[in-house]
Design a protein around this motif. Sequence first.
Motif, PDB file in Angstrom:
ATOM      1  N   ALA A  21       0.830  -1.203   0.000  1.00  0.00           N
ATOM      2  CA  ALA A  21       0.000   0.000   0.000  1.00  0.00           C
ATOM      3  C   ALA A  21       0.868   1.258   0.000  1.00  0.00           C
ATOM      4  N   ASP A  22       1.890   1.261   0.841  1.00  0.00           N
ATOM      5  CA  ASP A  22       2.783   2.423   0.902  1.00  0.00           C
ATOM      6  C   ASP A  22       3.511   2.639  -0.422  1.00  0.00           C
ATOM      7  N   ALA A  23       3.910   1.532  -1.063  1.00  0.00           N
ATOM      8  CA  ALA A  23       4.614   1.634  -2.346  1.00  0.00           C
ATOM      9  C   ALA A  23       3.699   2.194  -3.429  1.00  0.00           C
ATOM     10  N   ILE A  24       2.429   1.817  -3.396  1.00  0.00           N
ATOM     11  CA  ILE A  24       1.471   2.334  -4.376  1.00  0.00           C
ATOM     12  C   ILE A  24       1.241   3.826  -4.163  1.00  0.00           C
ATOM     13  N   VAL A  25       1.106   4.249  -2.916  1.00  0.00           N
ATOM     14  CA  VAL A  25       0.928   5.671  -2.614  1.00  0.00           C
ATOM     15  C   VAL A  25       2.145   6.468  -3.103  1.00  0.00           C
ATOM     16  N   ALA A  26       3.348   5.919  -2.888  1.00  0.00           N
ATOM     17  CA  ALA A  26       4.569   6.602  -3.336  1.00  0.00           C
ATOM     18  C   ALA A  26       4.633   6.670  -4.854  1.00  0.00           C
ATOM     19  N   ALA A  27       4.266   5.563  -5.526  1.00  0.00           N
ATOM     20  CA  ALA A  27       4.276   5.548  -6.997  1.00  0.00           C
ATOM     21  C   ALA A  27       3.276   6.554  -7.545  1.00  0.00           C
ATOM     22  N   ALA A  28       2.120   6.663  -6.890  1.00  0.00           N
ATOM     23  CA  ALA A  28       1.116   7.637  -7.334  1.00  0.00           C
ATOM     24  C   ALA A  28       1.629   9.056  -7.159  1.00  0.00           C
ATOM     25  N   ALA A  29       2.289   9.308  -6.017  1.00  0.00           N
ATOM     26  CA  ALA A  29       2.809  10.653  -5.763  1.00  0.00           C
ATOM     27  C   ALA A  29       3.825  11.065  -6.821  1.00  0.00           C
ATOM     28  N   GLU A  30       4.641  10.113  -7.259  1.00  0.00           N
ATOM     29  CA  GLU A  30       5.628  10.408  -8.308  1.00  0.00           C
ATOM     30  C   GLU A  30       4.957  10.809  -9.614  1.00  0.00           C
ATOM     31  N   ARG A  31       3.721  10.390  -9.797  1.00  0.00           N
ATOM     32  CA  ARG A  31       2.976  10.696 -11.018  1.00  0.00           C
ATOM     33  C   ARG A  31       1.989  11.842 -10.821  1.00  0.00           C
ATOM     34  N   GLY A  32       2.102  12.516  -9.667  1.00  0.00           N
ATOM     35  CA  GLY A  32       1.218  13.637  -9.397  1.00  0.00           C
ATOM     36  C   GLY A  32      -0.191  13.240  -9.024  1.00  0.00           C
ATOM     37  N   ALA A 216       1.668  -2.079 -11.668  1.00  0.00           N
ATOM     38  CA  ALA A 216       2.717  -2.641 -12.529  1.00  0.00           C
ATOM     39  C   ALA A 216       4.076  -2.005 -12.258  1.00  0.00           C
ATOM     40  N   SER A 217       4.074  -0.770 -11.770  1.00  0.00           N
ATOM     41  CA  SER A 217       5.350  -0.091 -11.501  1.00  0.00           C
ATOM     42  C   SER A 217       6.107  -0.749 -10.351  1.00  0.00           C
ATOM     43  N   LEU A 218       5.438  -1.579  -9.571  1.00  0.00           N
ATOM     44  CA  LEU A 218       6.087  -2.270  -8.450  1.00  0.00           C
ATOM     45  C   LEU A 218       6.763  -3.567  -8.887  1.00  0.00           C
ATOM     46  N   ASP A 219       6.532  -3.993 -10.109  1.00  0.00           N
ATOM     47  CA  ASP A 219       7.015  -5.293 -10.574  1.00  0.00           C
ATOM     48  C   ASP A 219       8.537  -5.318 -10.691  1.00  0.00           C
ATOM     49  N   ASP A 220       9.137  -6.433 -10.286  1.00  0.00           N
ATOM     50  CA  ASP A 220      10.583  -6.635 -10.399  1.00  0.00           C
ATOM     51  C   ASP A 220      10.830  -7.761 -11.401  1.00  0.00           C
ATOM     52  N   ALA A 221      11.496  -7.433 -12.503  1.00  0.00           N
ATOM     53  CA  ALA A 221      11.640  -8.389 -13.604  1.00  0.00           C
ATOM     54  C   ALA A 221      12.398  -9.652 -13.190  1.00  0.00           C
ATOM     55  N   SER A 222      13.460  -9.502 -12.407  1.00  0.00           N
ATOM     56  CA  SER A 222      14.247 -10.672 -12.010  1.00  0.00           C
ATOM     57  C   SER A 222      13.445 -11.596 -11.097  1.00  0.00           C
ATOM     58  N   THR A 223      12.715 -11.004 -10.151  1.00  0.00           N
ATOM     59  CA  THR A 223      11.892 -11.817  -9.266  1.00  0.00           C
ATOM     60  C   THR A 223      10.795 -12.524 -10.053  1.00  0.00           C
ATOM     61  N   ARG A 224      10.162 -11.817 -10.977  1.00  0.00           N
ATOM     62  CA  ARG A 224       9.096 -12.433 -11.774  1.00  0.00           C
ATOM     63  C   ARG A 224       9.647 -13.603 -12.586  1.00  0.00           C
ATOM     64  N   ALA A 225      10.806 -13.431 -13.202  1.00  0.00           N
ATOM     65  CA  ALA A 225      11.389 -14.527 -13.983  1.00  0.00           C
ATOM     66  C   ALA A 225      11.702 -15.724 -13.086  1.00  0.00           C
ATOM     67  N   SER A 226      12.264 -15.448 -11.918  1.00  0.00           N
ATOM     68  CA  SER A 226      12.638 -16.528 -11.000  1.00  0.00           C
ATOM     69  C   SER A 226      11.421 -17.334 -10.566  1.00  0.00           C
ATOM     70  N   VAL A 227      10.376 -16.642 -10.117  1.00  0.00           N
ATOM     71  CA  VAL A 227       9.213 -17.370  -9.622  1.00  0.00           C
ATOM     72  C   VAL A 227       8.414 -18.002 -10.768  1.00  0.00           C
ATOM     73  N   THR A 228       8.520 -17.429 -11.964  1.00  0.00           N
ATOM     74  CA  THR A 228       7.871 -18.043 -13.122  1.00  0.00           C
ATOM     75  C   THR A 228       8.482 -19.412 -13.394  1.00  0.00           C
ATOM     76  N   ALA A 229       9.806 -19.506 -13.332  1.00  0.00           N
ATOM     77  CA  ALA A 229      10.481 -20.793 -13.534  1.00  0.00           C
ATOM     78  C   ALA A 229      10.096 -21.785 -12.441  1.00  0.00           C
ATOM     79  N   GLU A 230      10.091 -21.321 -11.194  1.00  0.00           N
ATOM     80  CA  GLU A 230       9.773 -22.199 -10.072  1.00  0.00           C
ATOM     81  C   GLU A 230       8.356 -22.748 -10.174  1.00  0.00           C
ATOM     82  N   ARG A 231       7.410 -21.873 -10.499  1.00  0.00           N
ATOM     83  CA  ARG A 231       6.008 -22.286 -10.551  1.00  0.00           C
ATOM     84  C   ARG A 231       5.694 -23.105 -11.805  1.00  0.00           C
ATOM     85  N   ALA A 232       6.433 -22.850 -12.886  1.00  0.00           N
ATOM     86  CA  ALA A 232       6.262 -23.675 -14.084  1.00  0.00           C
ATOM     87  C   ALA A 232       6.688 -25.113 -13.789  1.00  0.00           C
TER      88      ALA A 232
END
Length: 305
Positions: A21-32, A216-232
Amino acid sequence: MHLRLGTRGSALATTQSQHVADAIVAAAAERGIEAEVELDIVTTHGDVSRASLVGLSQTGVFVNALRDHLLDGGCDLLVHSLKDIPVEPAEGLDVAAIPPREEPRDALCTMGPLLAELPSGARIGTGSPRRAAQLRRARADVEIVDIRGNVDTRLARIEADLDAVVLAGAGLSRLGRLESATELIPLDVMVPAPGQGALAVEIRHDADPVLRELVASLDDASTRASVTAERAALAVLEAGCSAPVGAYATVEGGELSLHLRVTNTAGTLQLNEIARGPALEASAVGRAAAHALLGRGAARLMGAR
């Protein structure tokens, strides 16, 4: 912009949801954008049942009530521990963000001794078949006790009737309780659950585009790739949370490395597979590793067939 974030009511669930929640509020603030995120507590069957979760967990016992609440419009987004989510996609929902992974290792909590130092016959508490199997593999002379409850409830058992408990290091870290861990169990001794330490943020397919972009701005590409492999890999093995399957992937320089492990319940037999490939082909890497283990008899170890 007022958003409702659906979450379970446990201390860990609300803590990790508040981080998002805090990360979303911060991301929104960066976008005005002025945003407010309210936590919406949803009670699930797993929160009120006192029965063992082994077997139930593979059907997403902590997930279905939350997803129904989101689909019914009761909230705007959800935060899950990724390892709790069934590998099959949820109709009408998208995992719009997987933030950077927290500590992936399992934590041994004792009154002082490390795993190798616990006396023969020591009683170790865990509610995870994966942890139980690997503990028996590492220490065939200990007794595994099935436990459940929140972090404080489990830790209290150490002074009551157990010599140790094993918890997820990520949960302790997010709660600011990592000092409760006597030892973070090395990855070669205990391979984590697929997705362990990672969070998933879900939204509806028809979510507001502004909300989708913020999440979507919170997404981390390396983490997503890692867990995609694990869950596949988990999907190919047709295993869920109740199966003794460990999978842990890392990404470095665009290259993904996956360690997949299956251990029989008794801890007497174990199969390991190391697979590597481009991070952009994470799902294919995971599937290939799982098929390799199936070819070596992994299904028999899991008791699947």
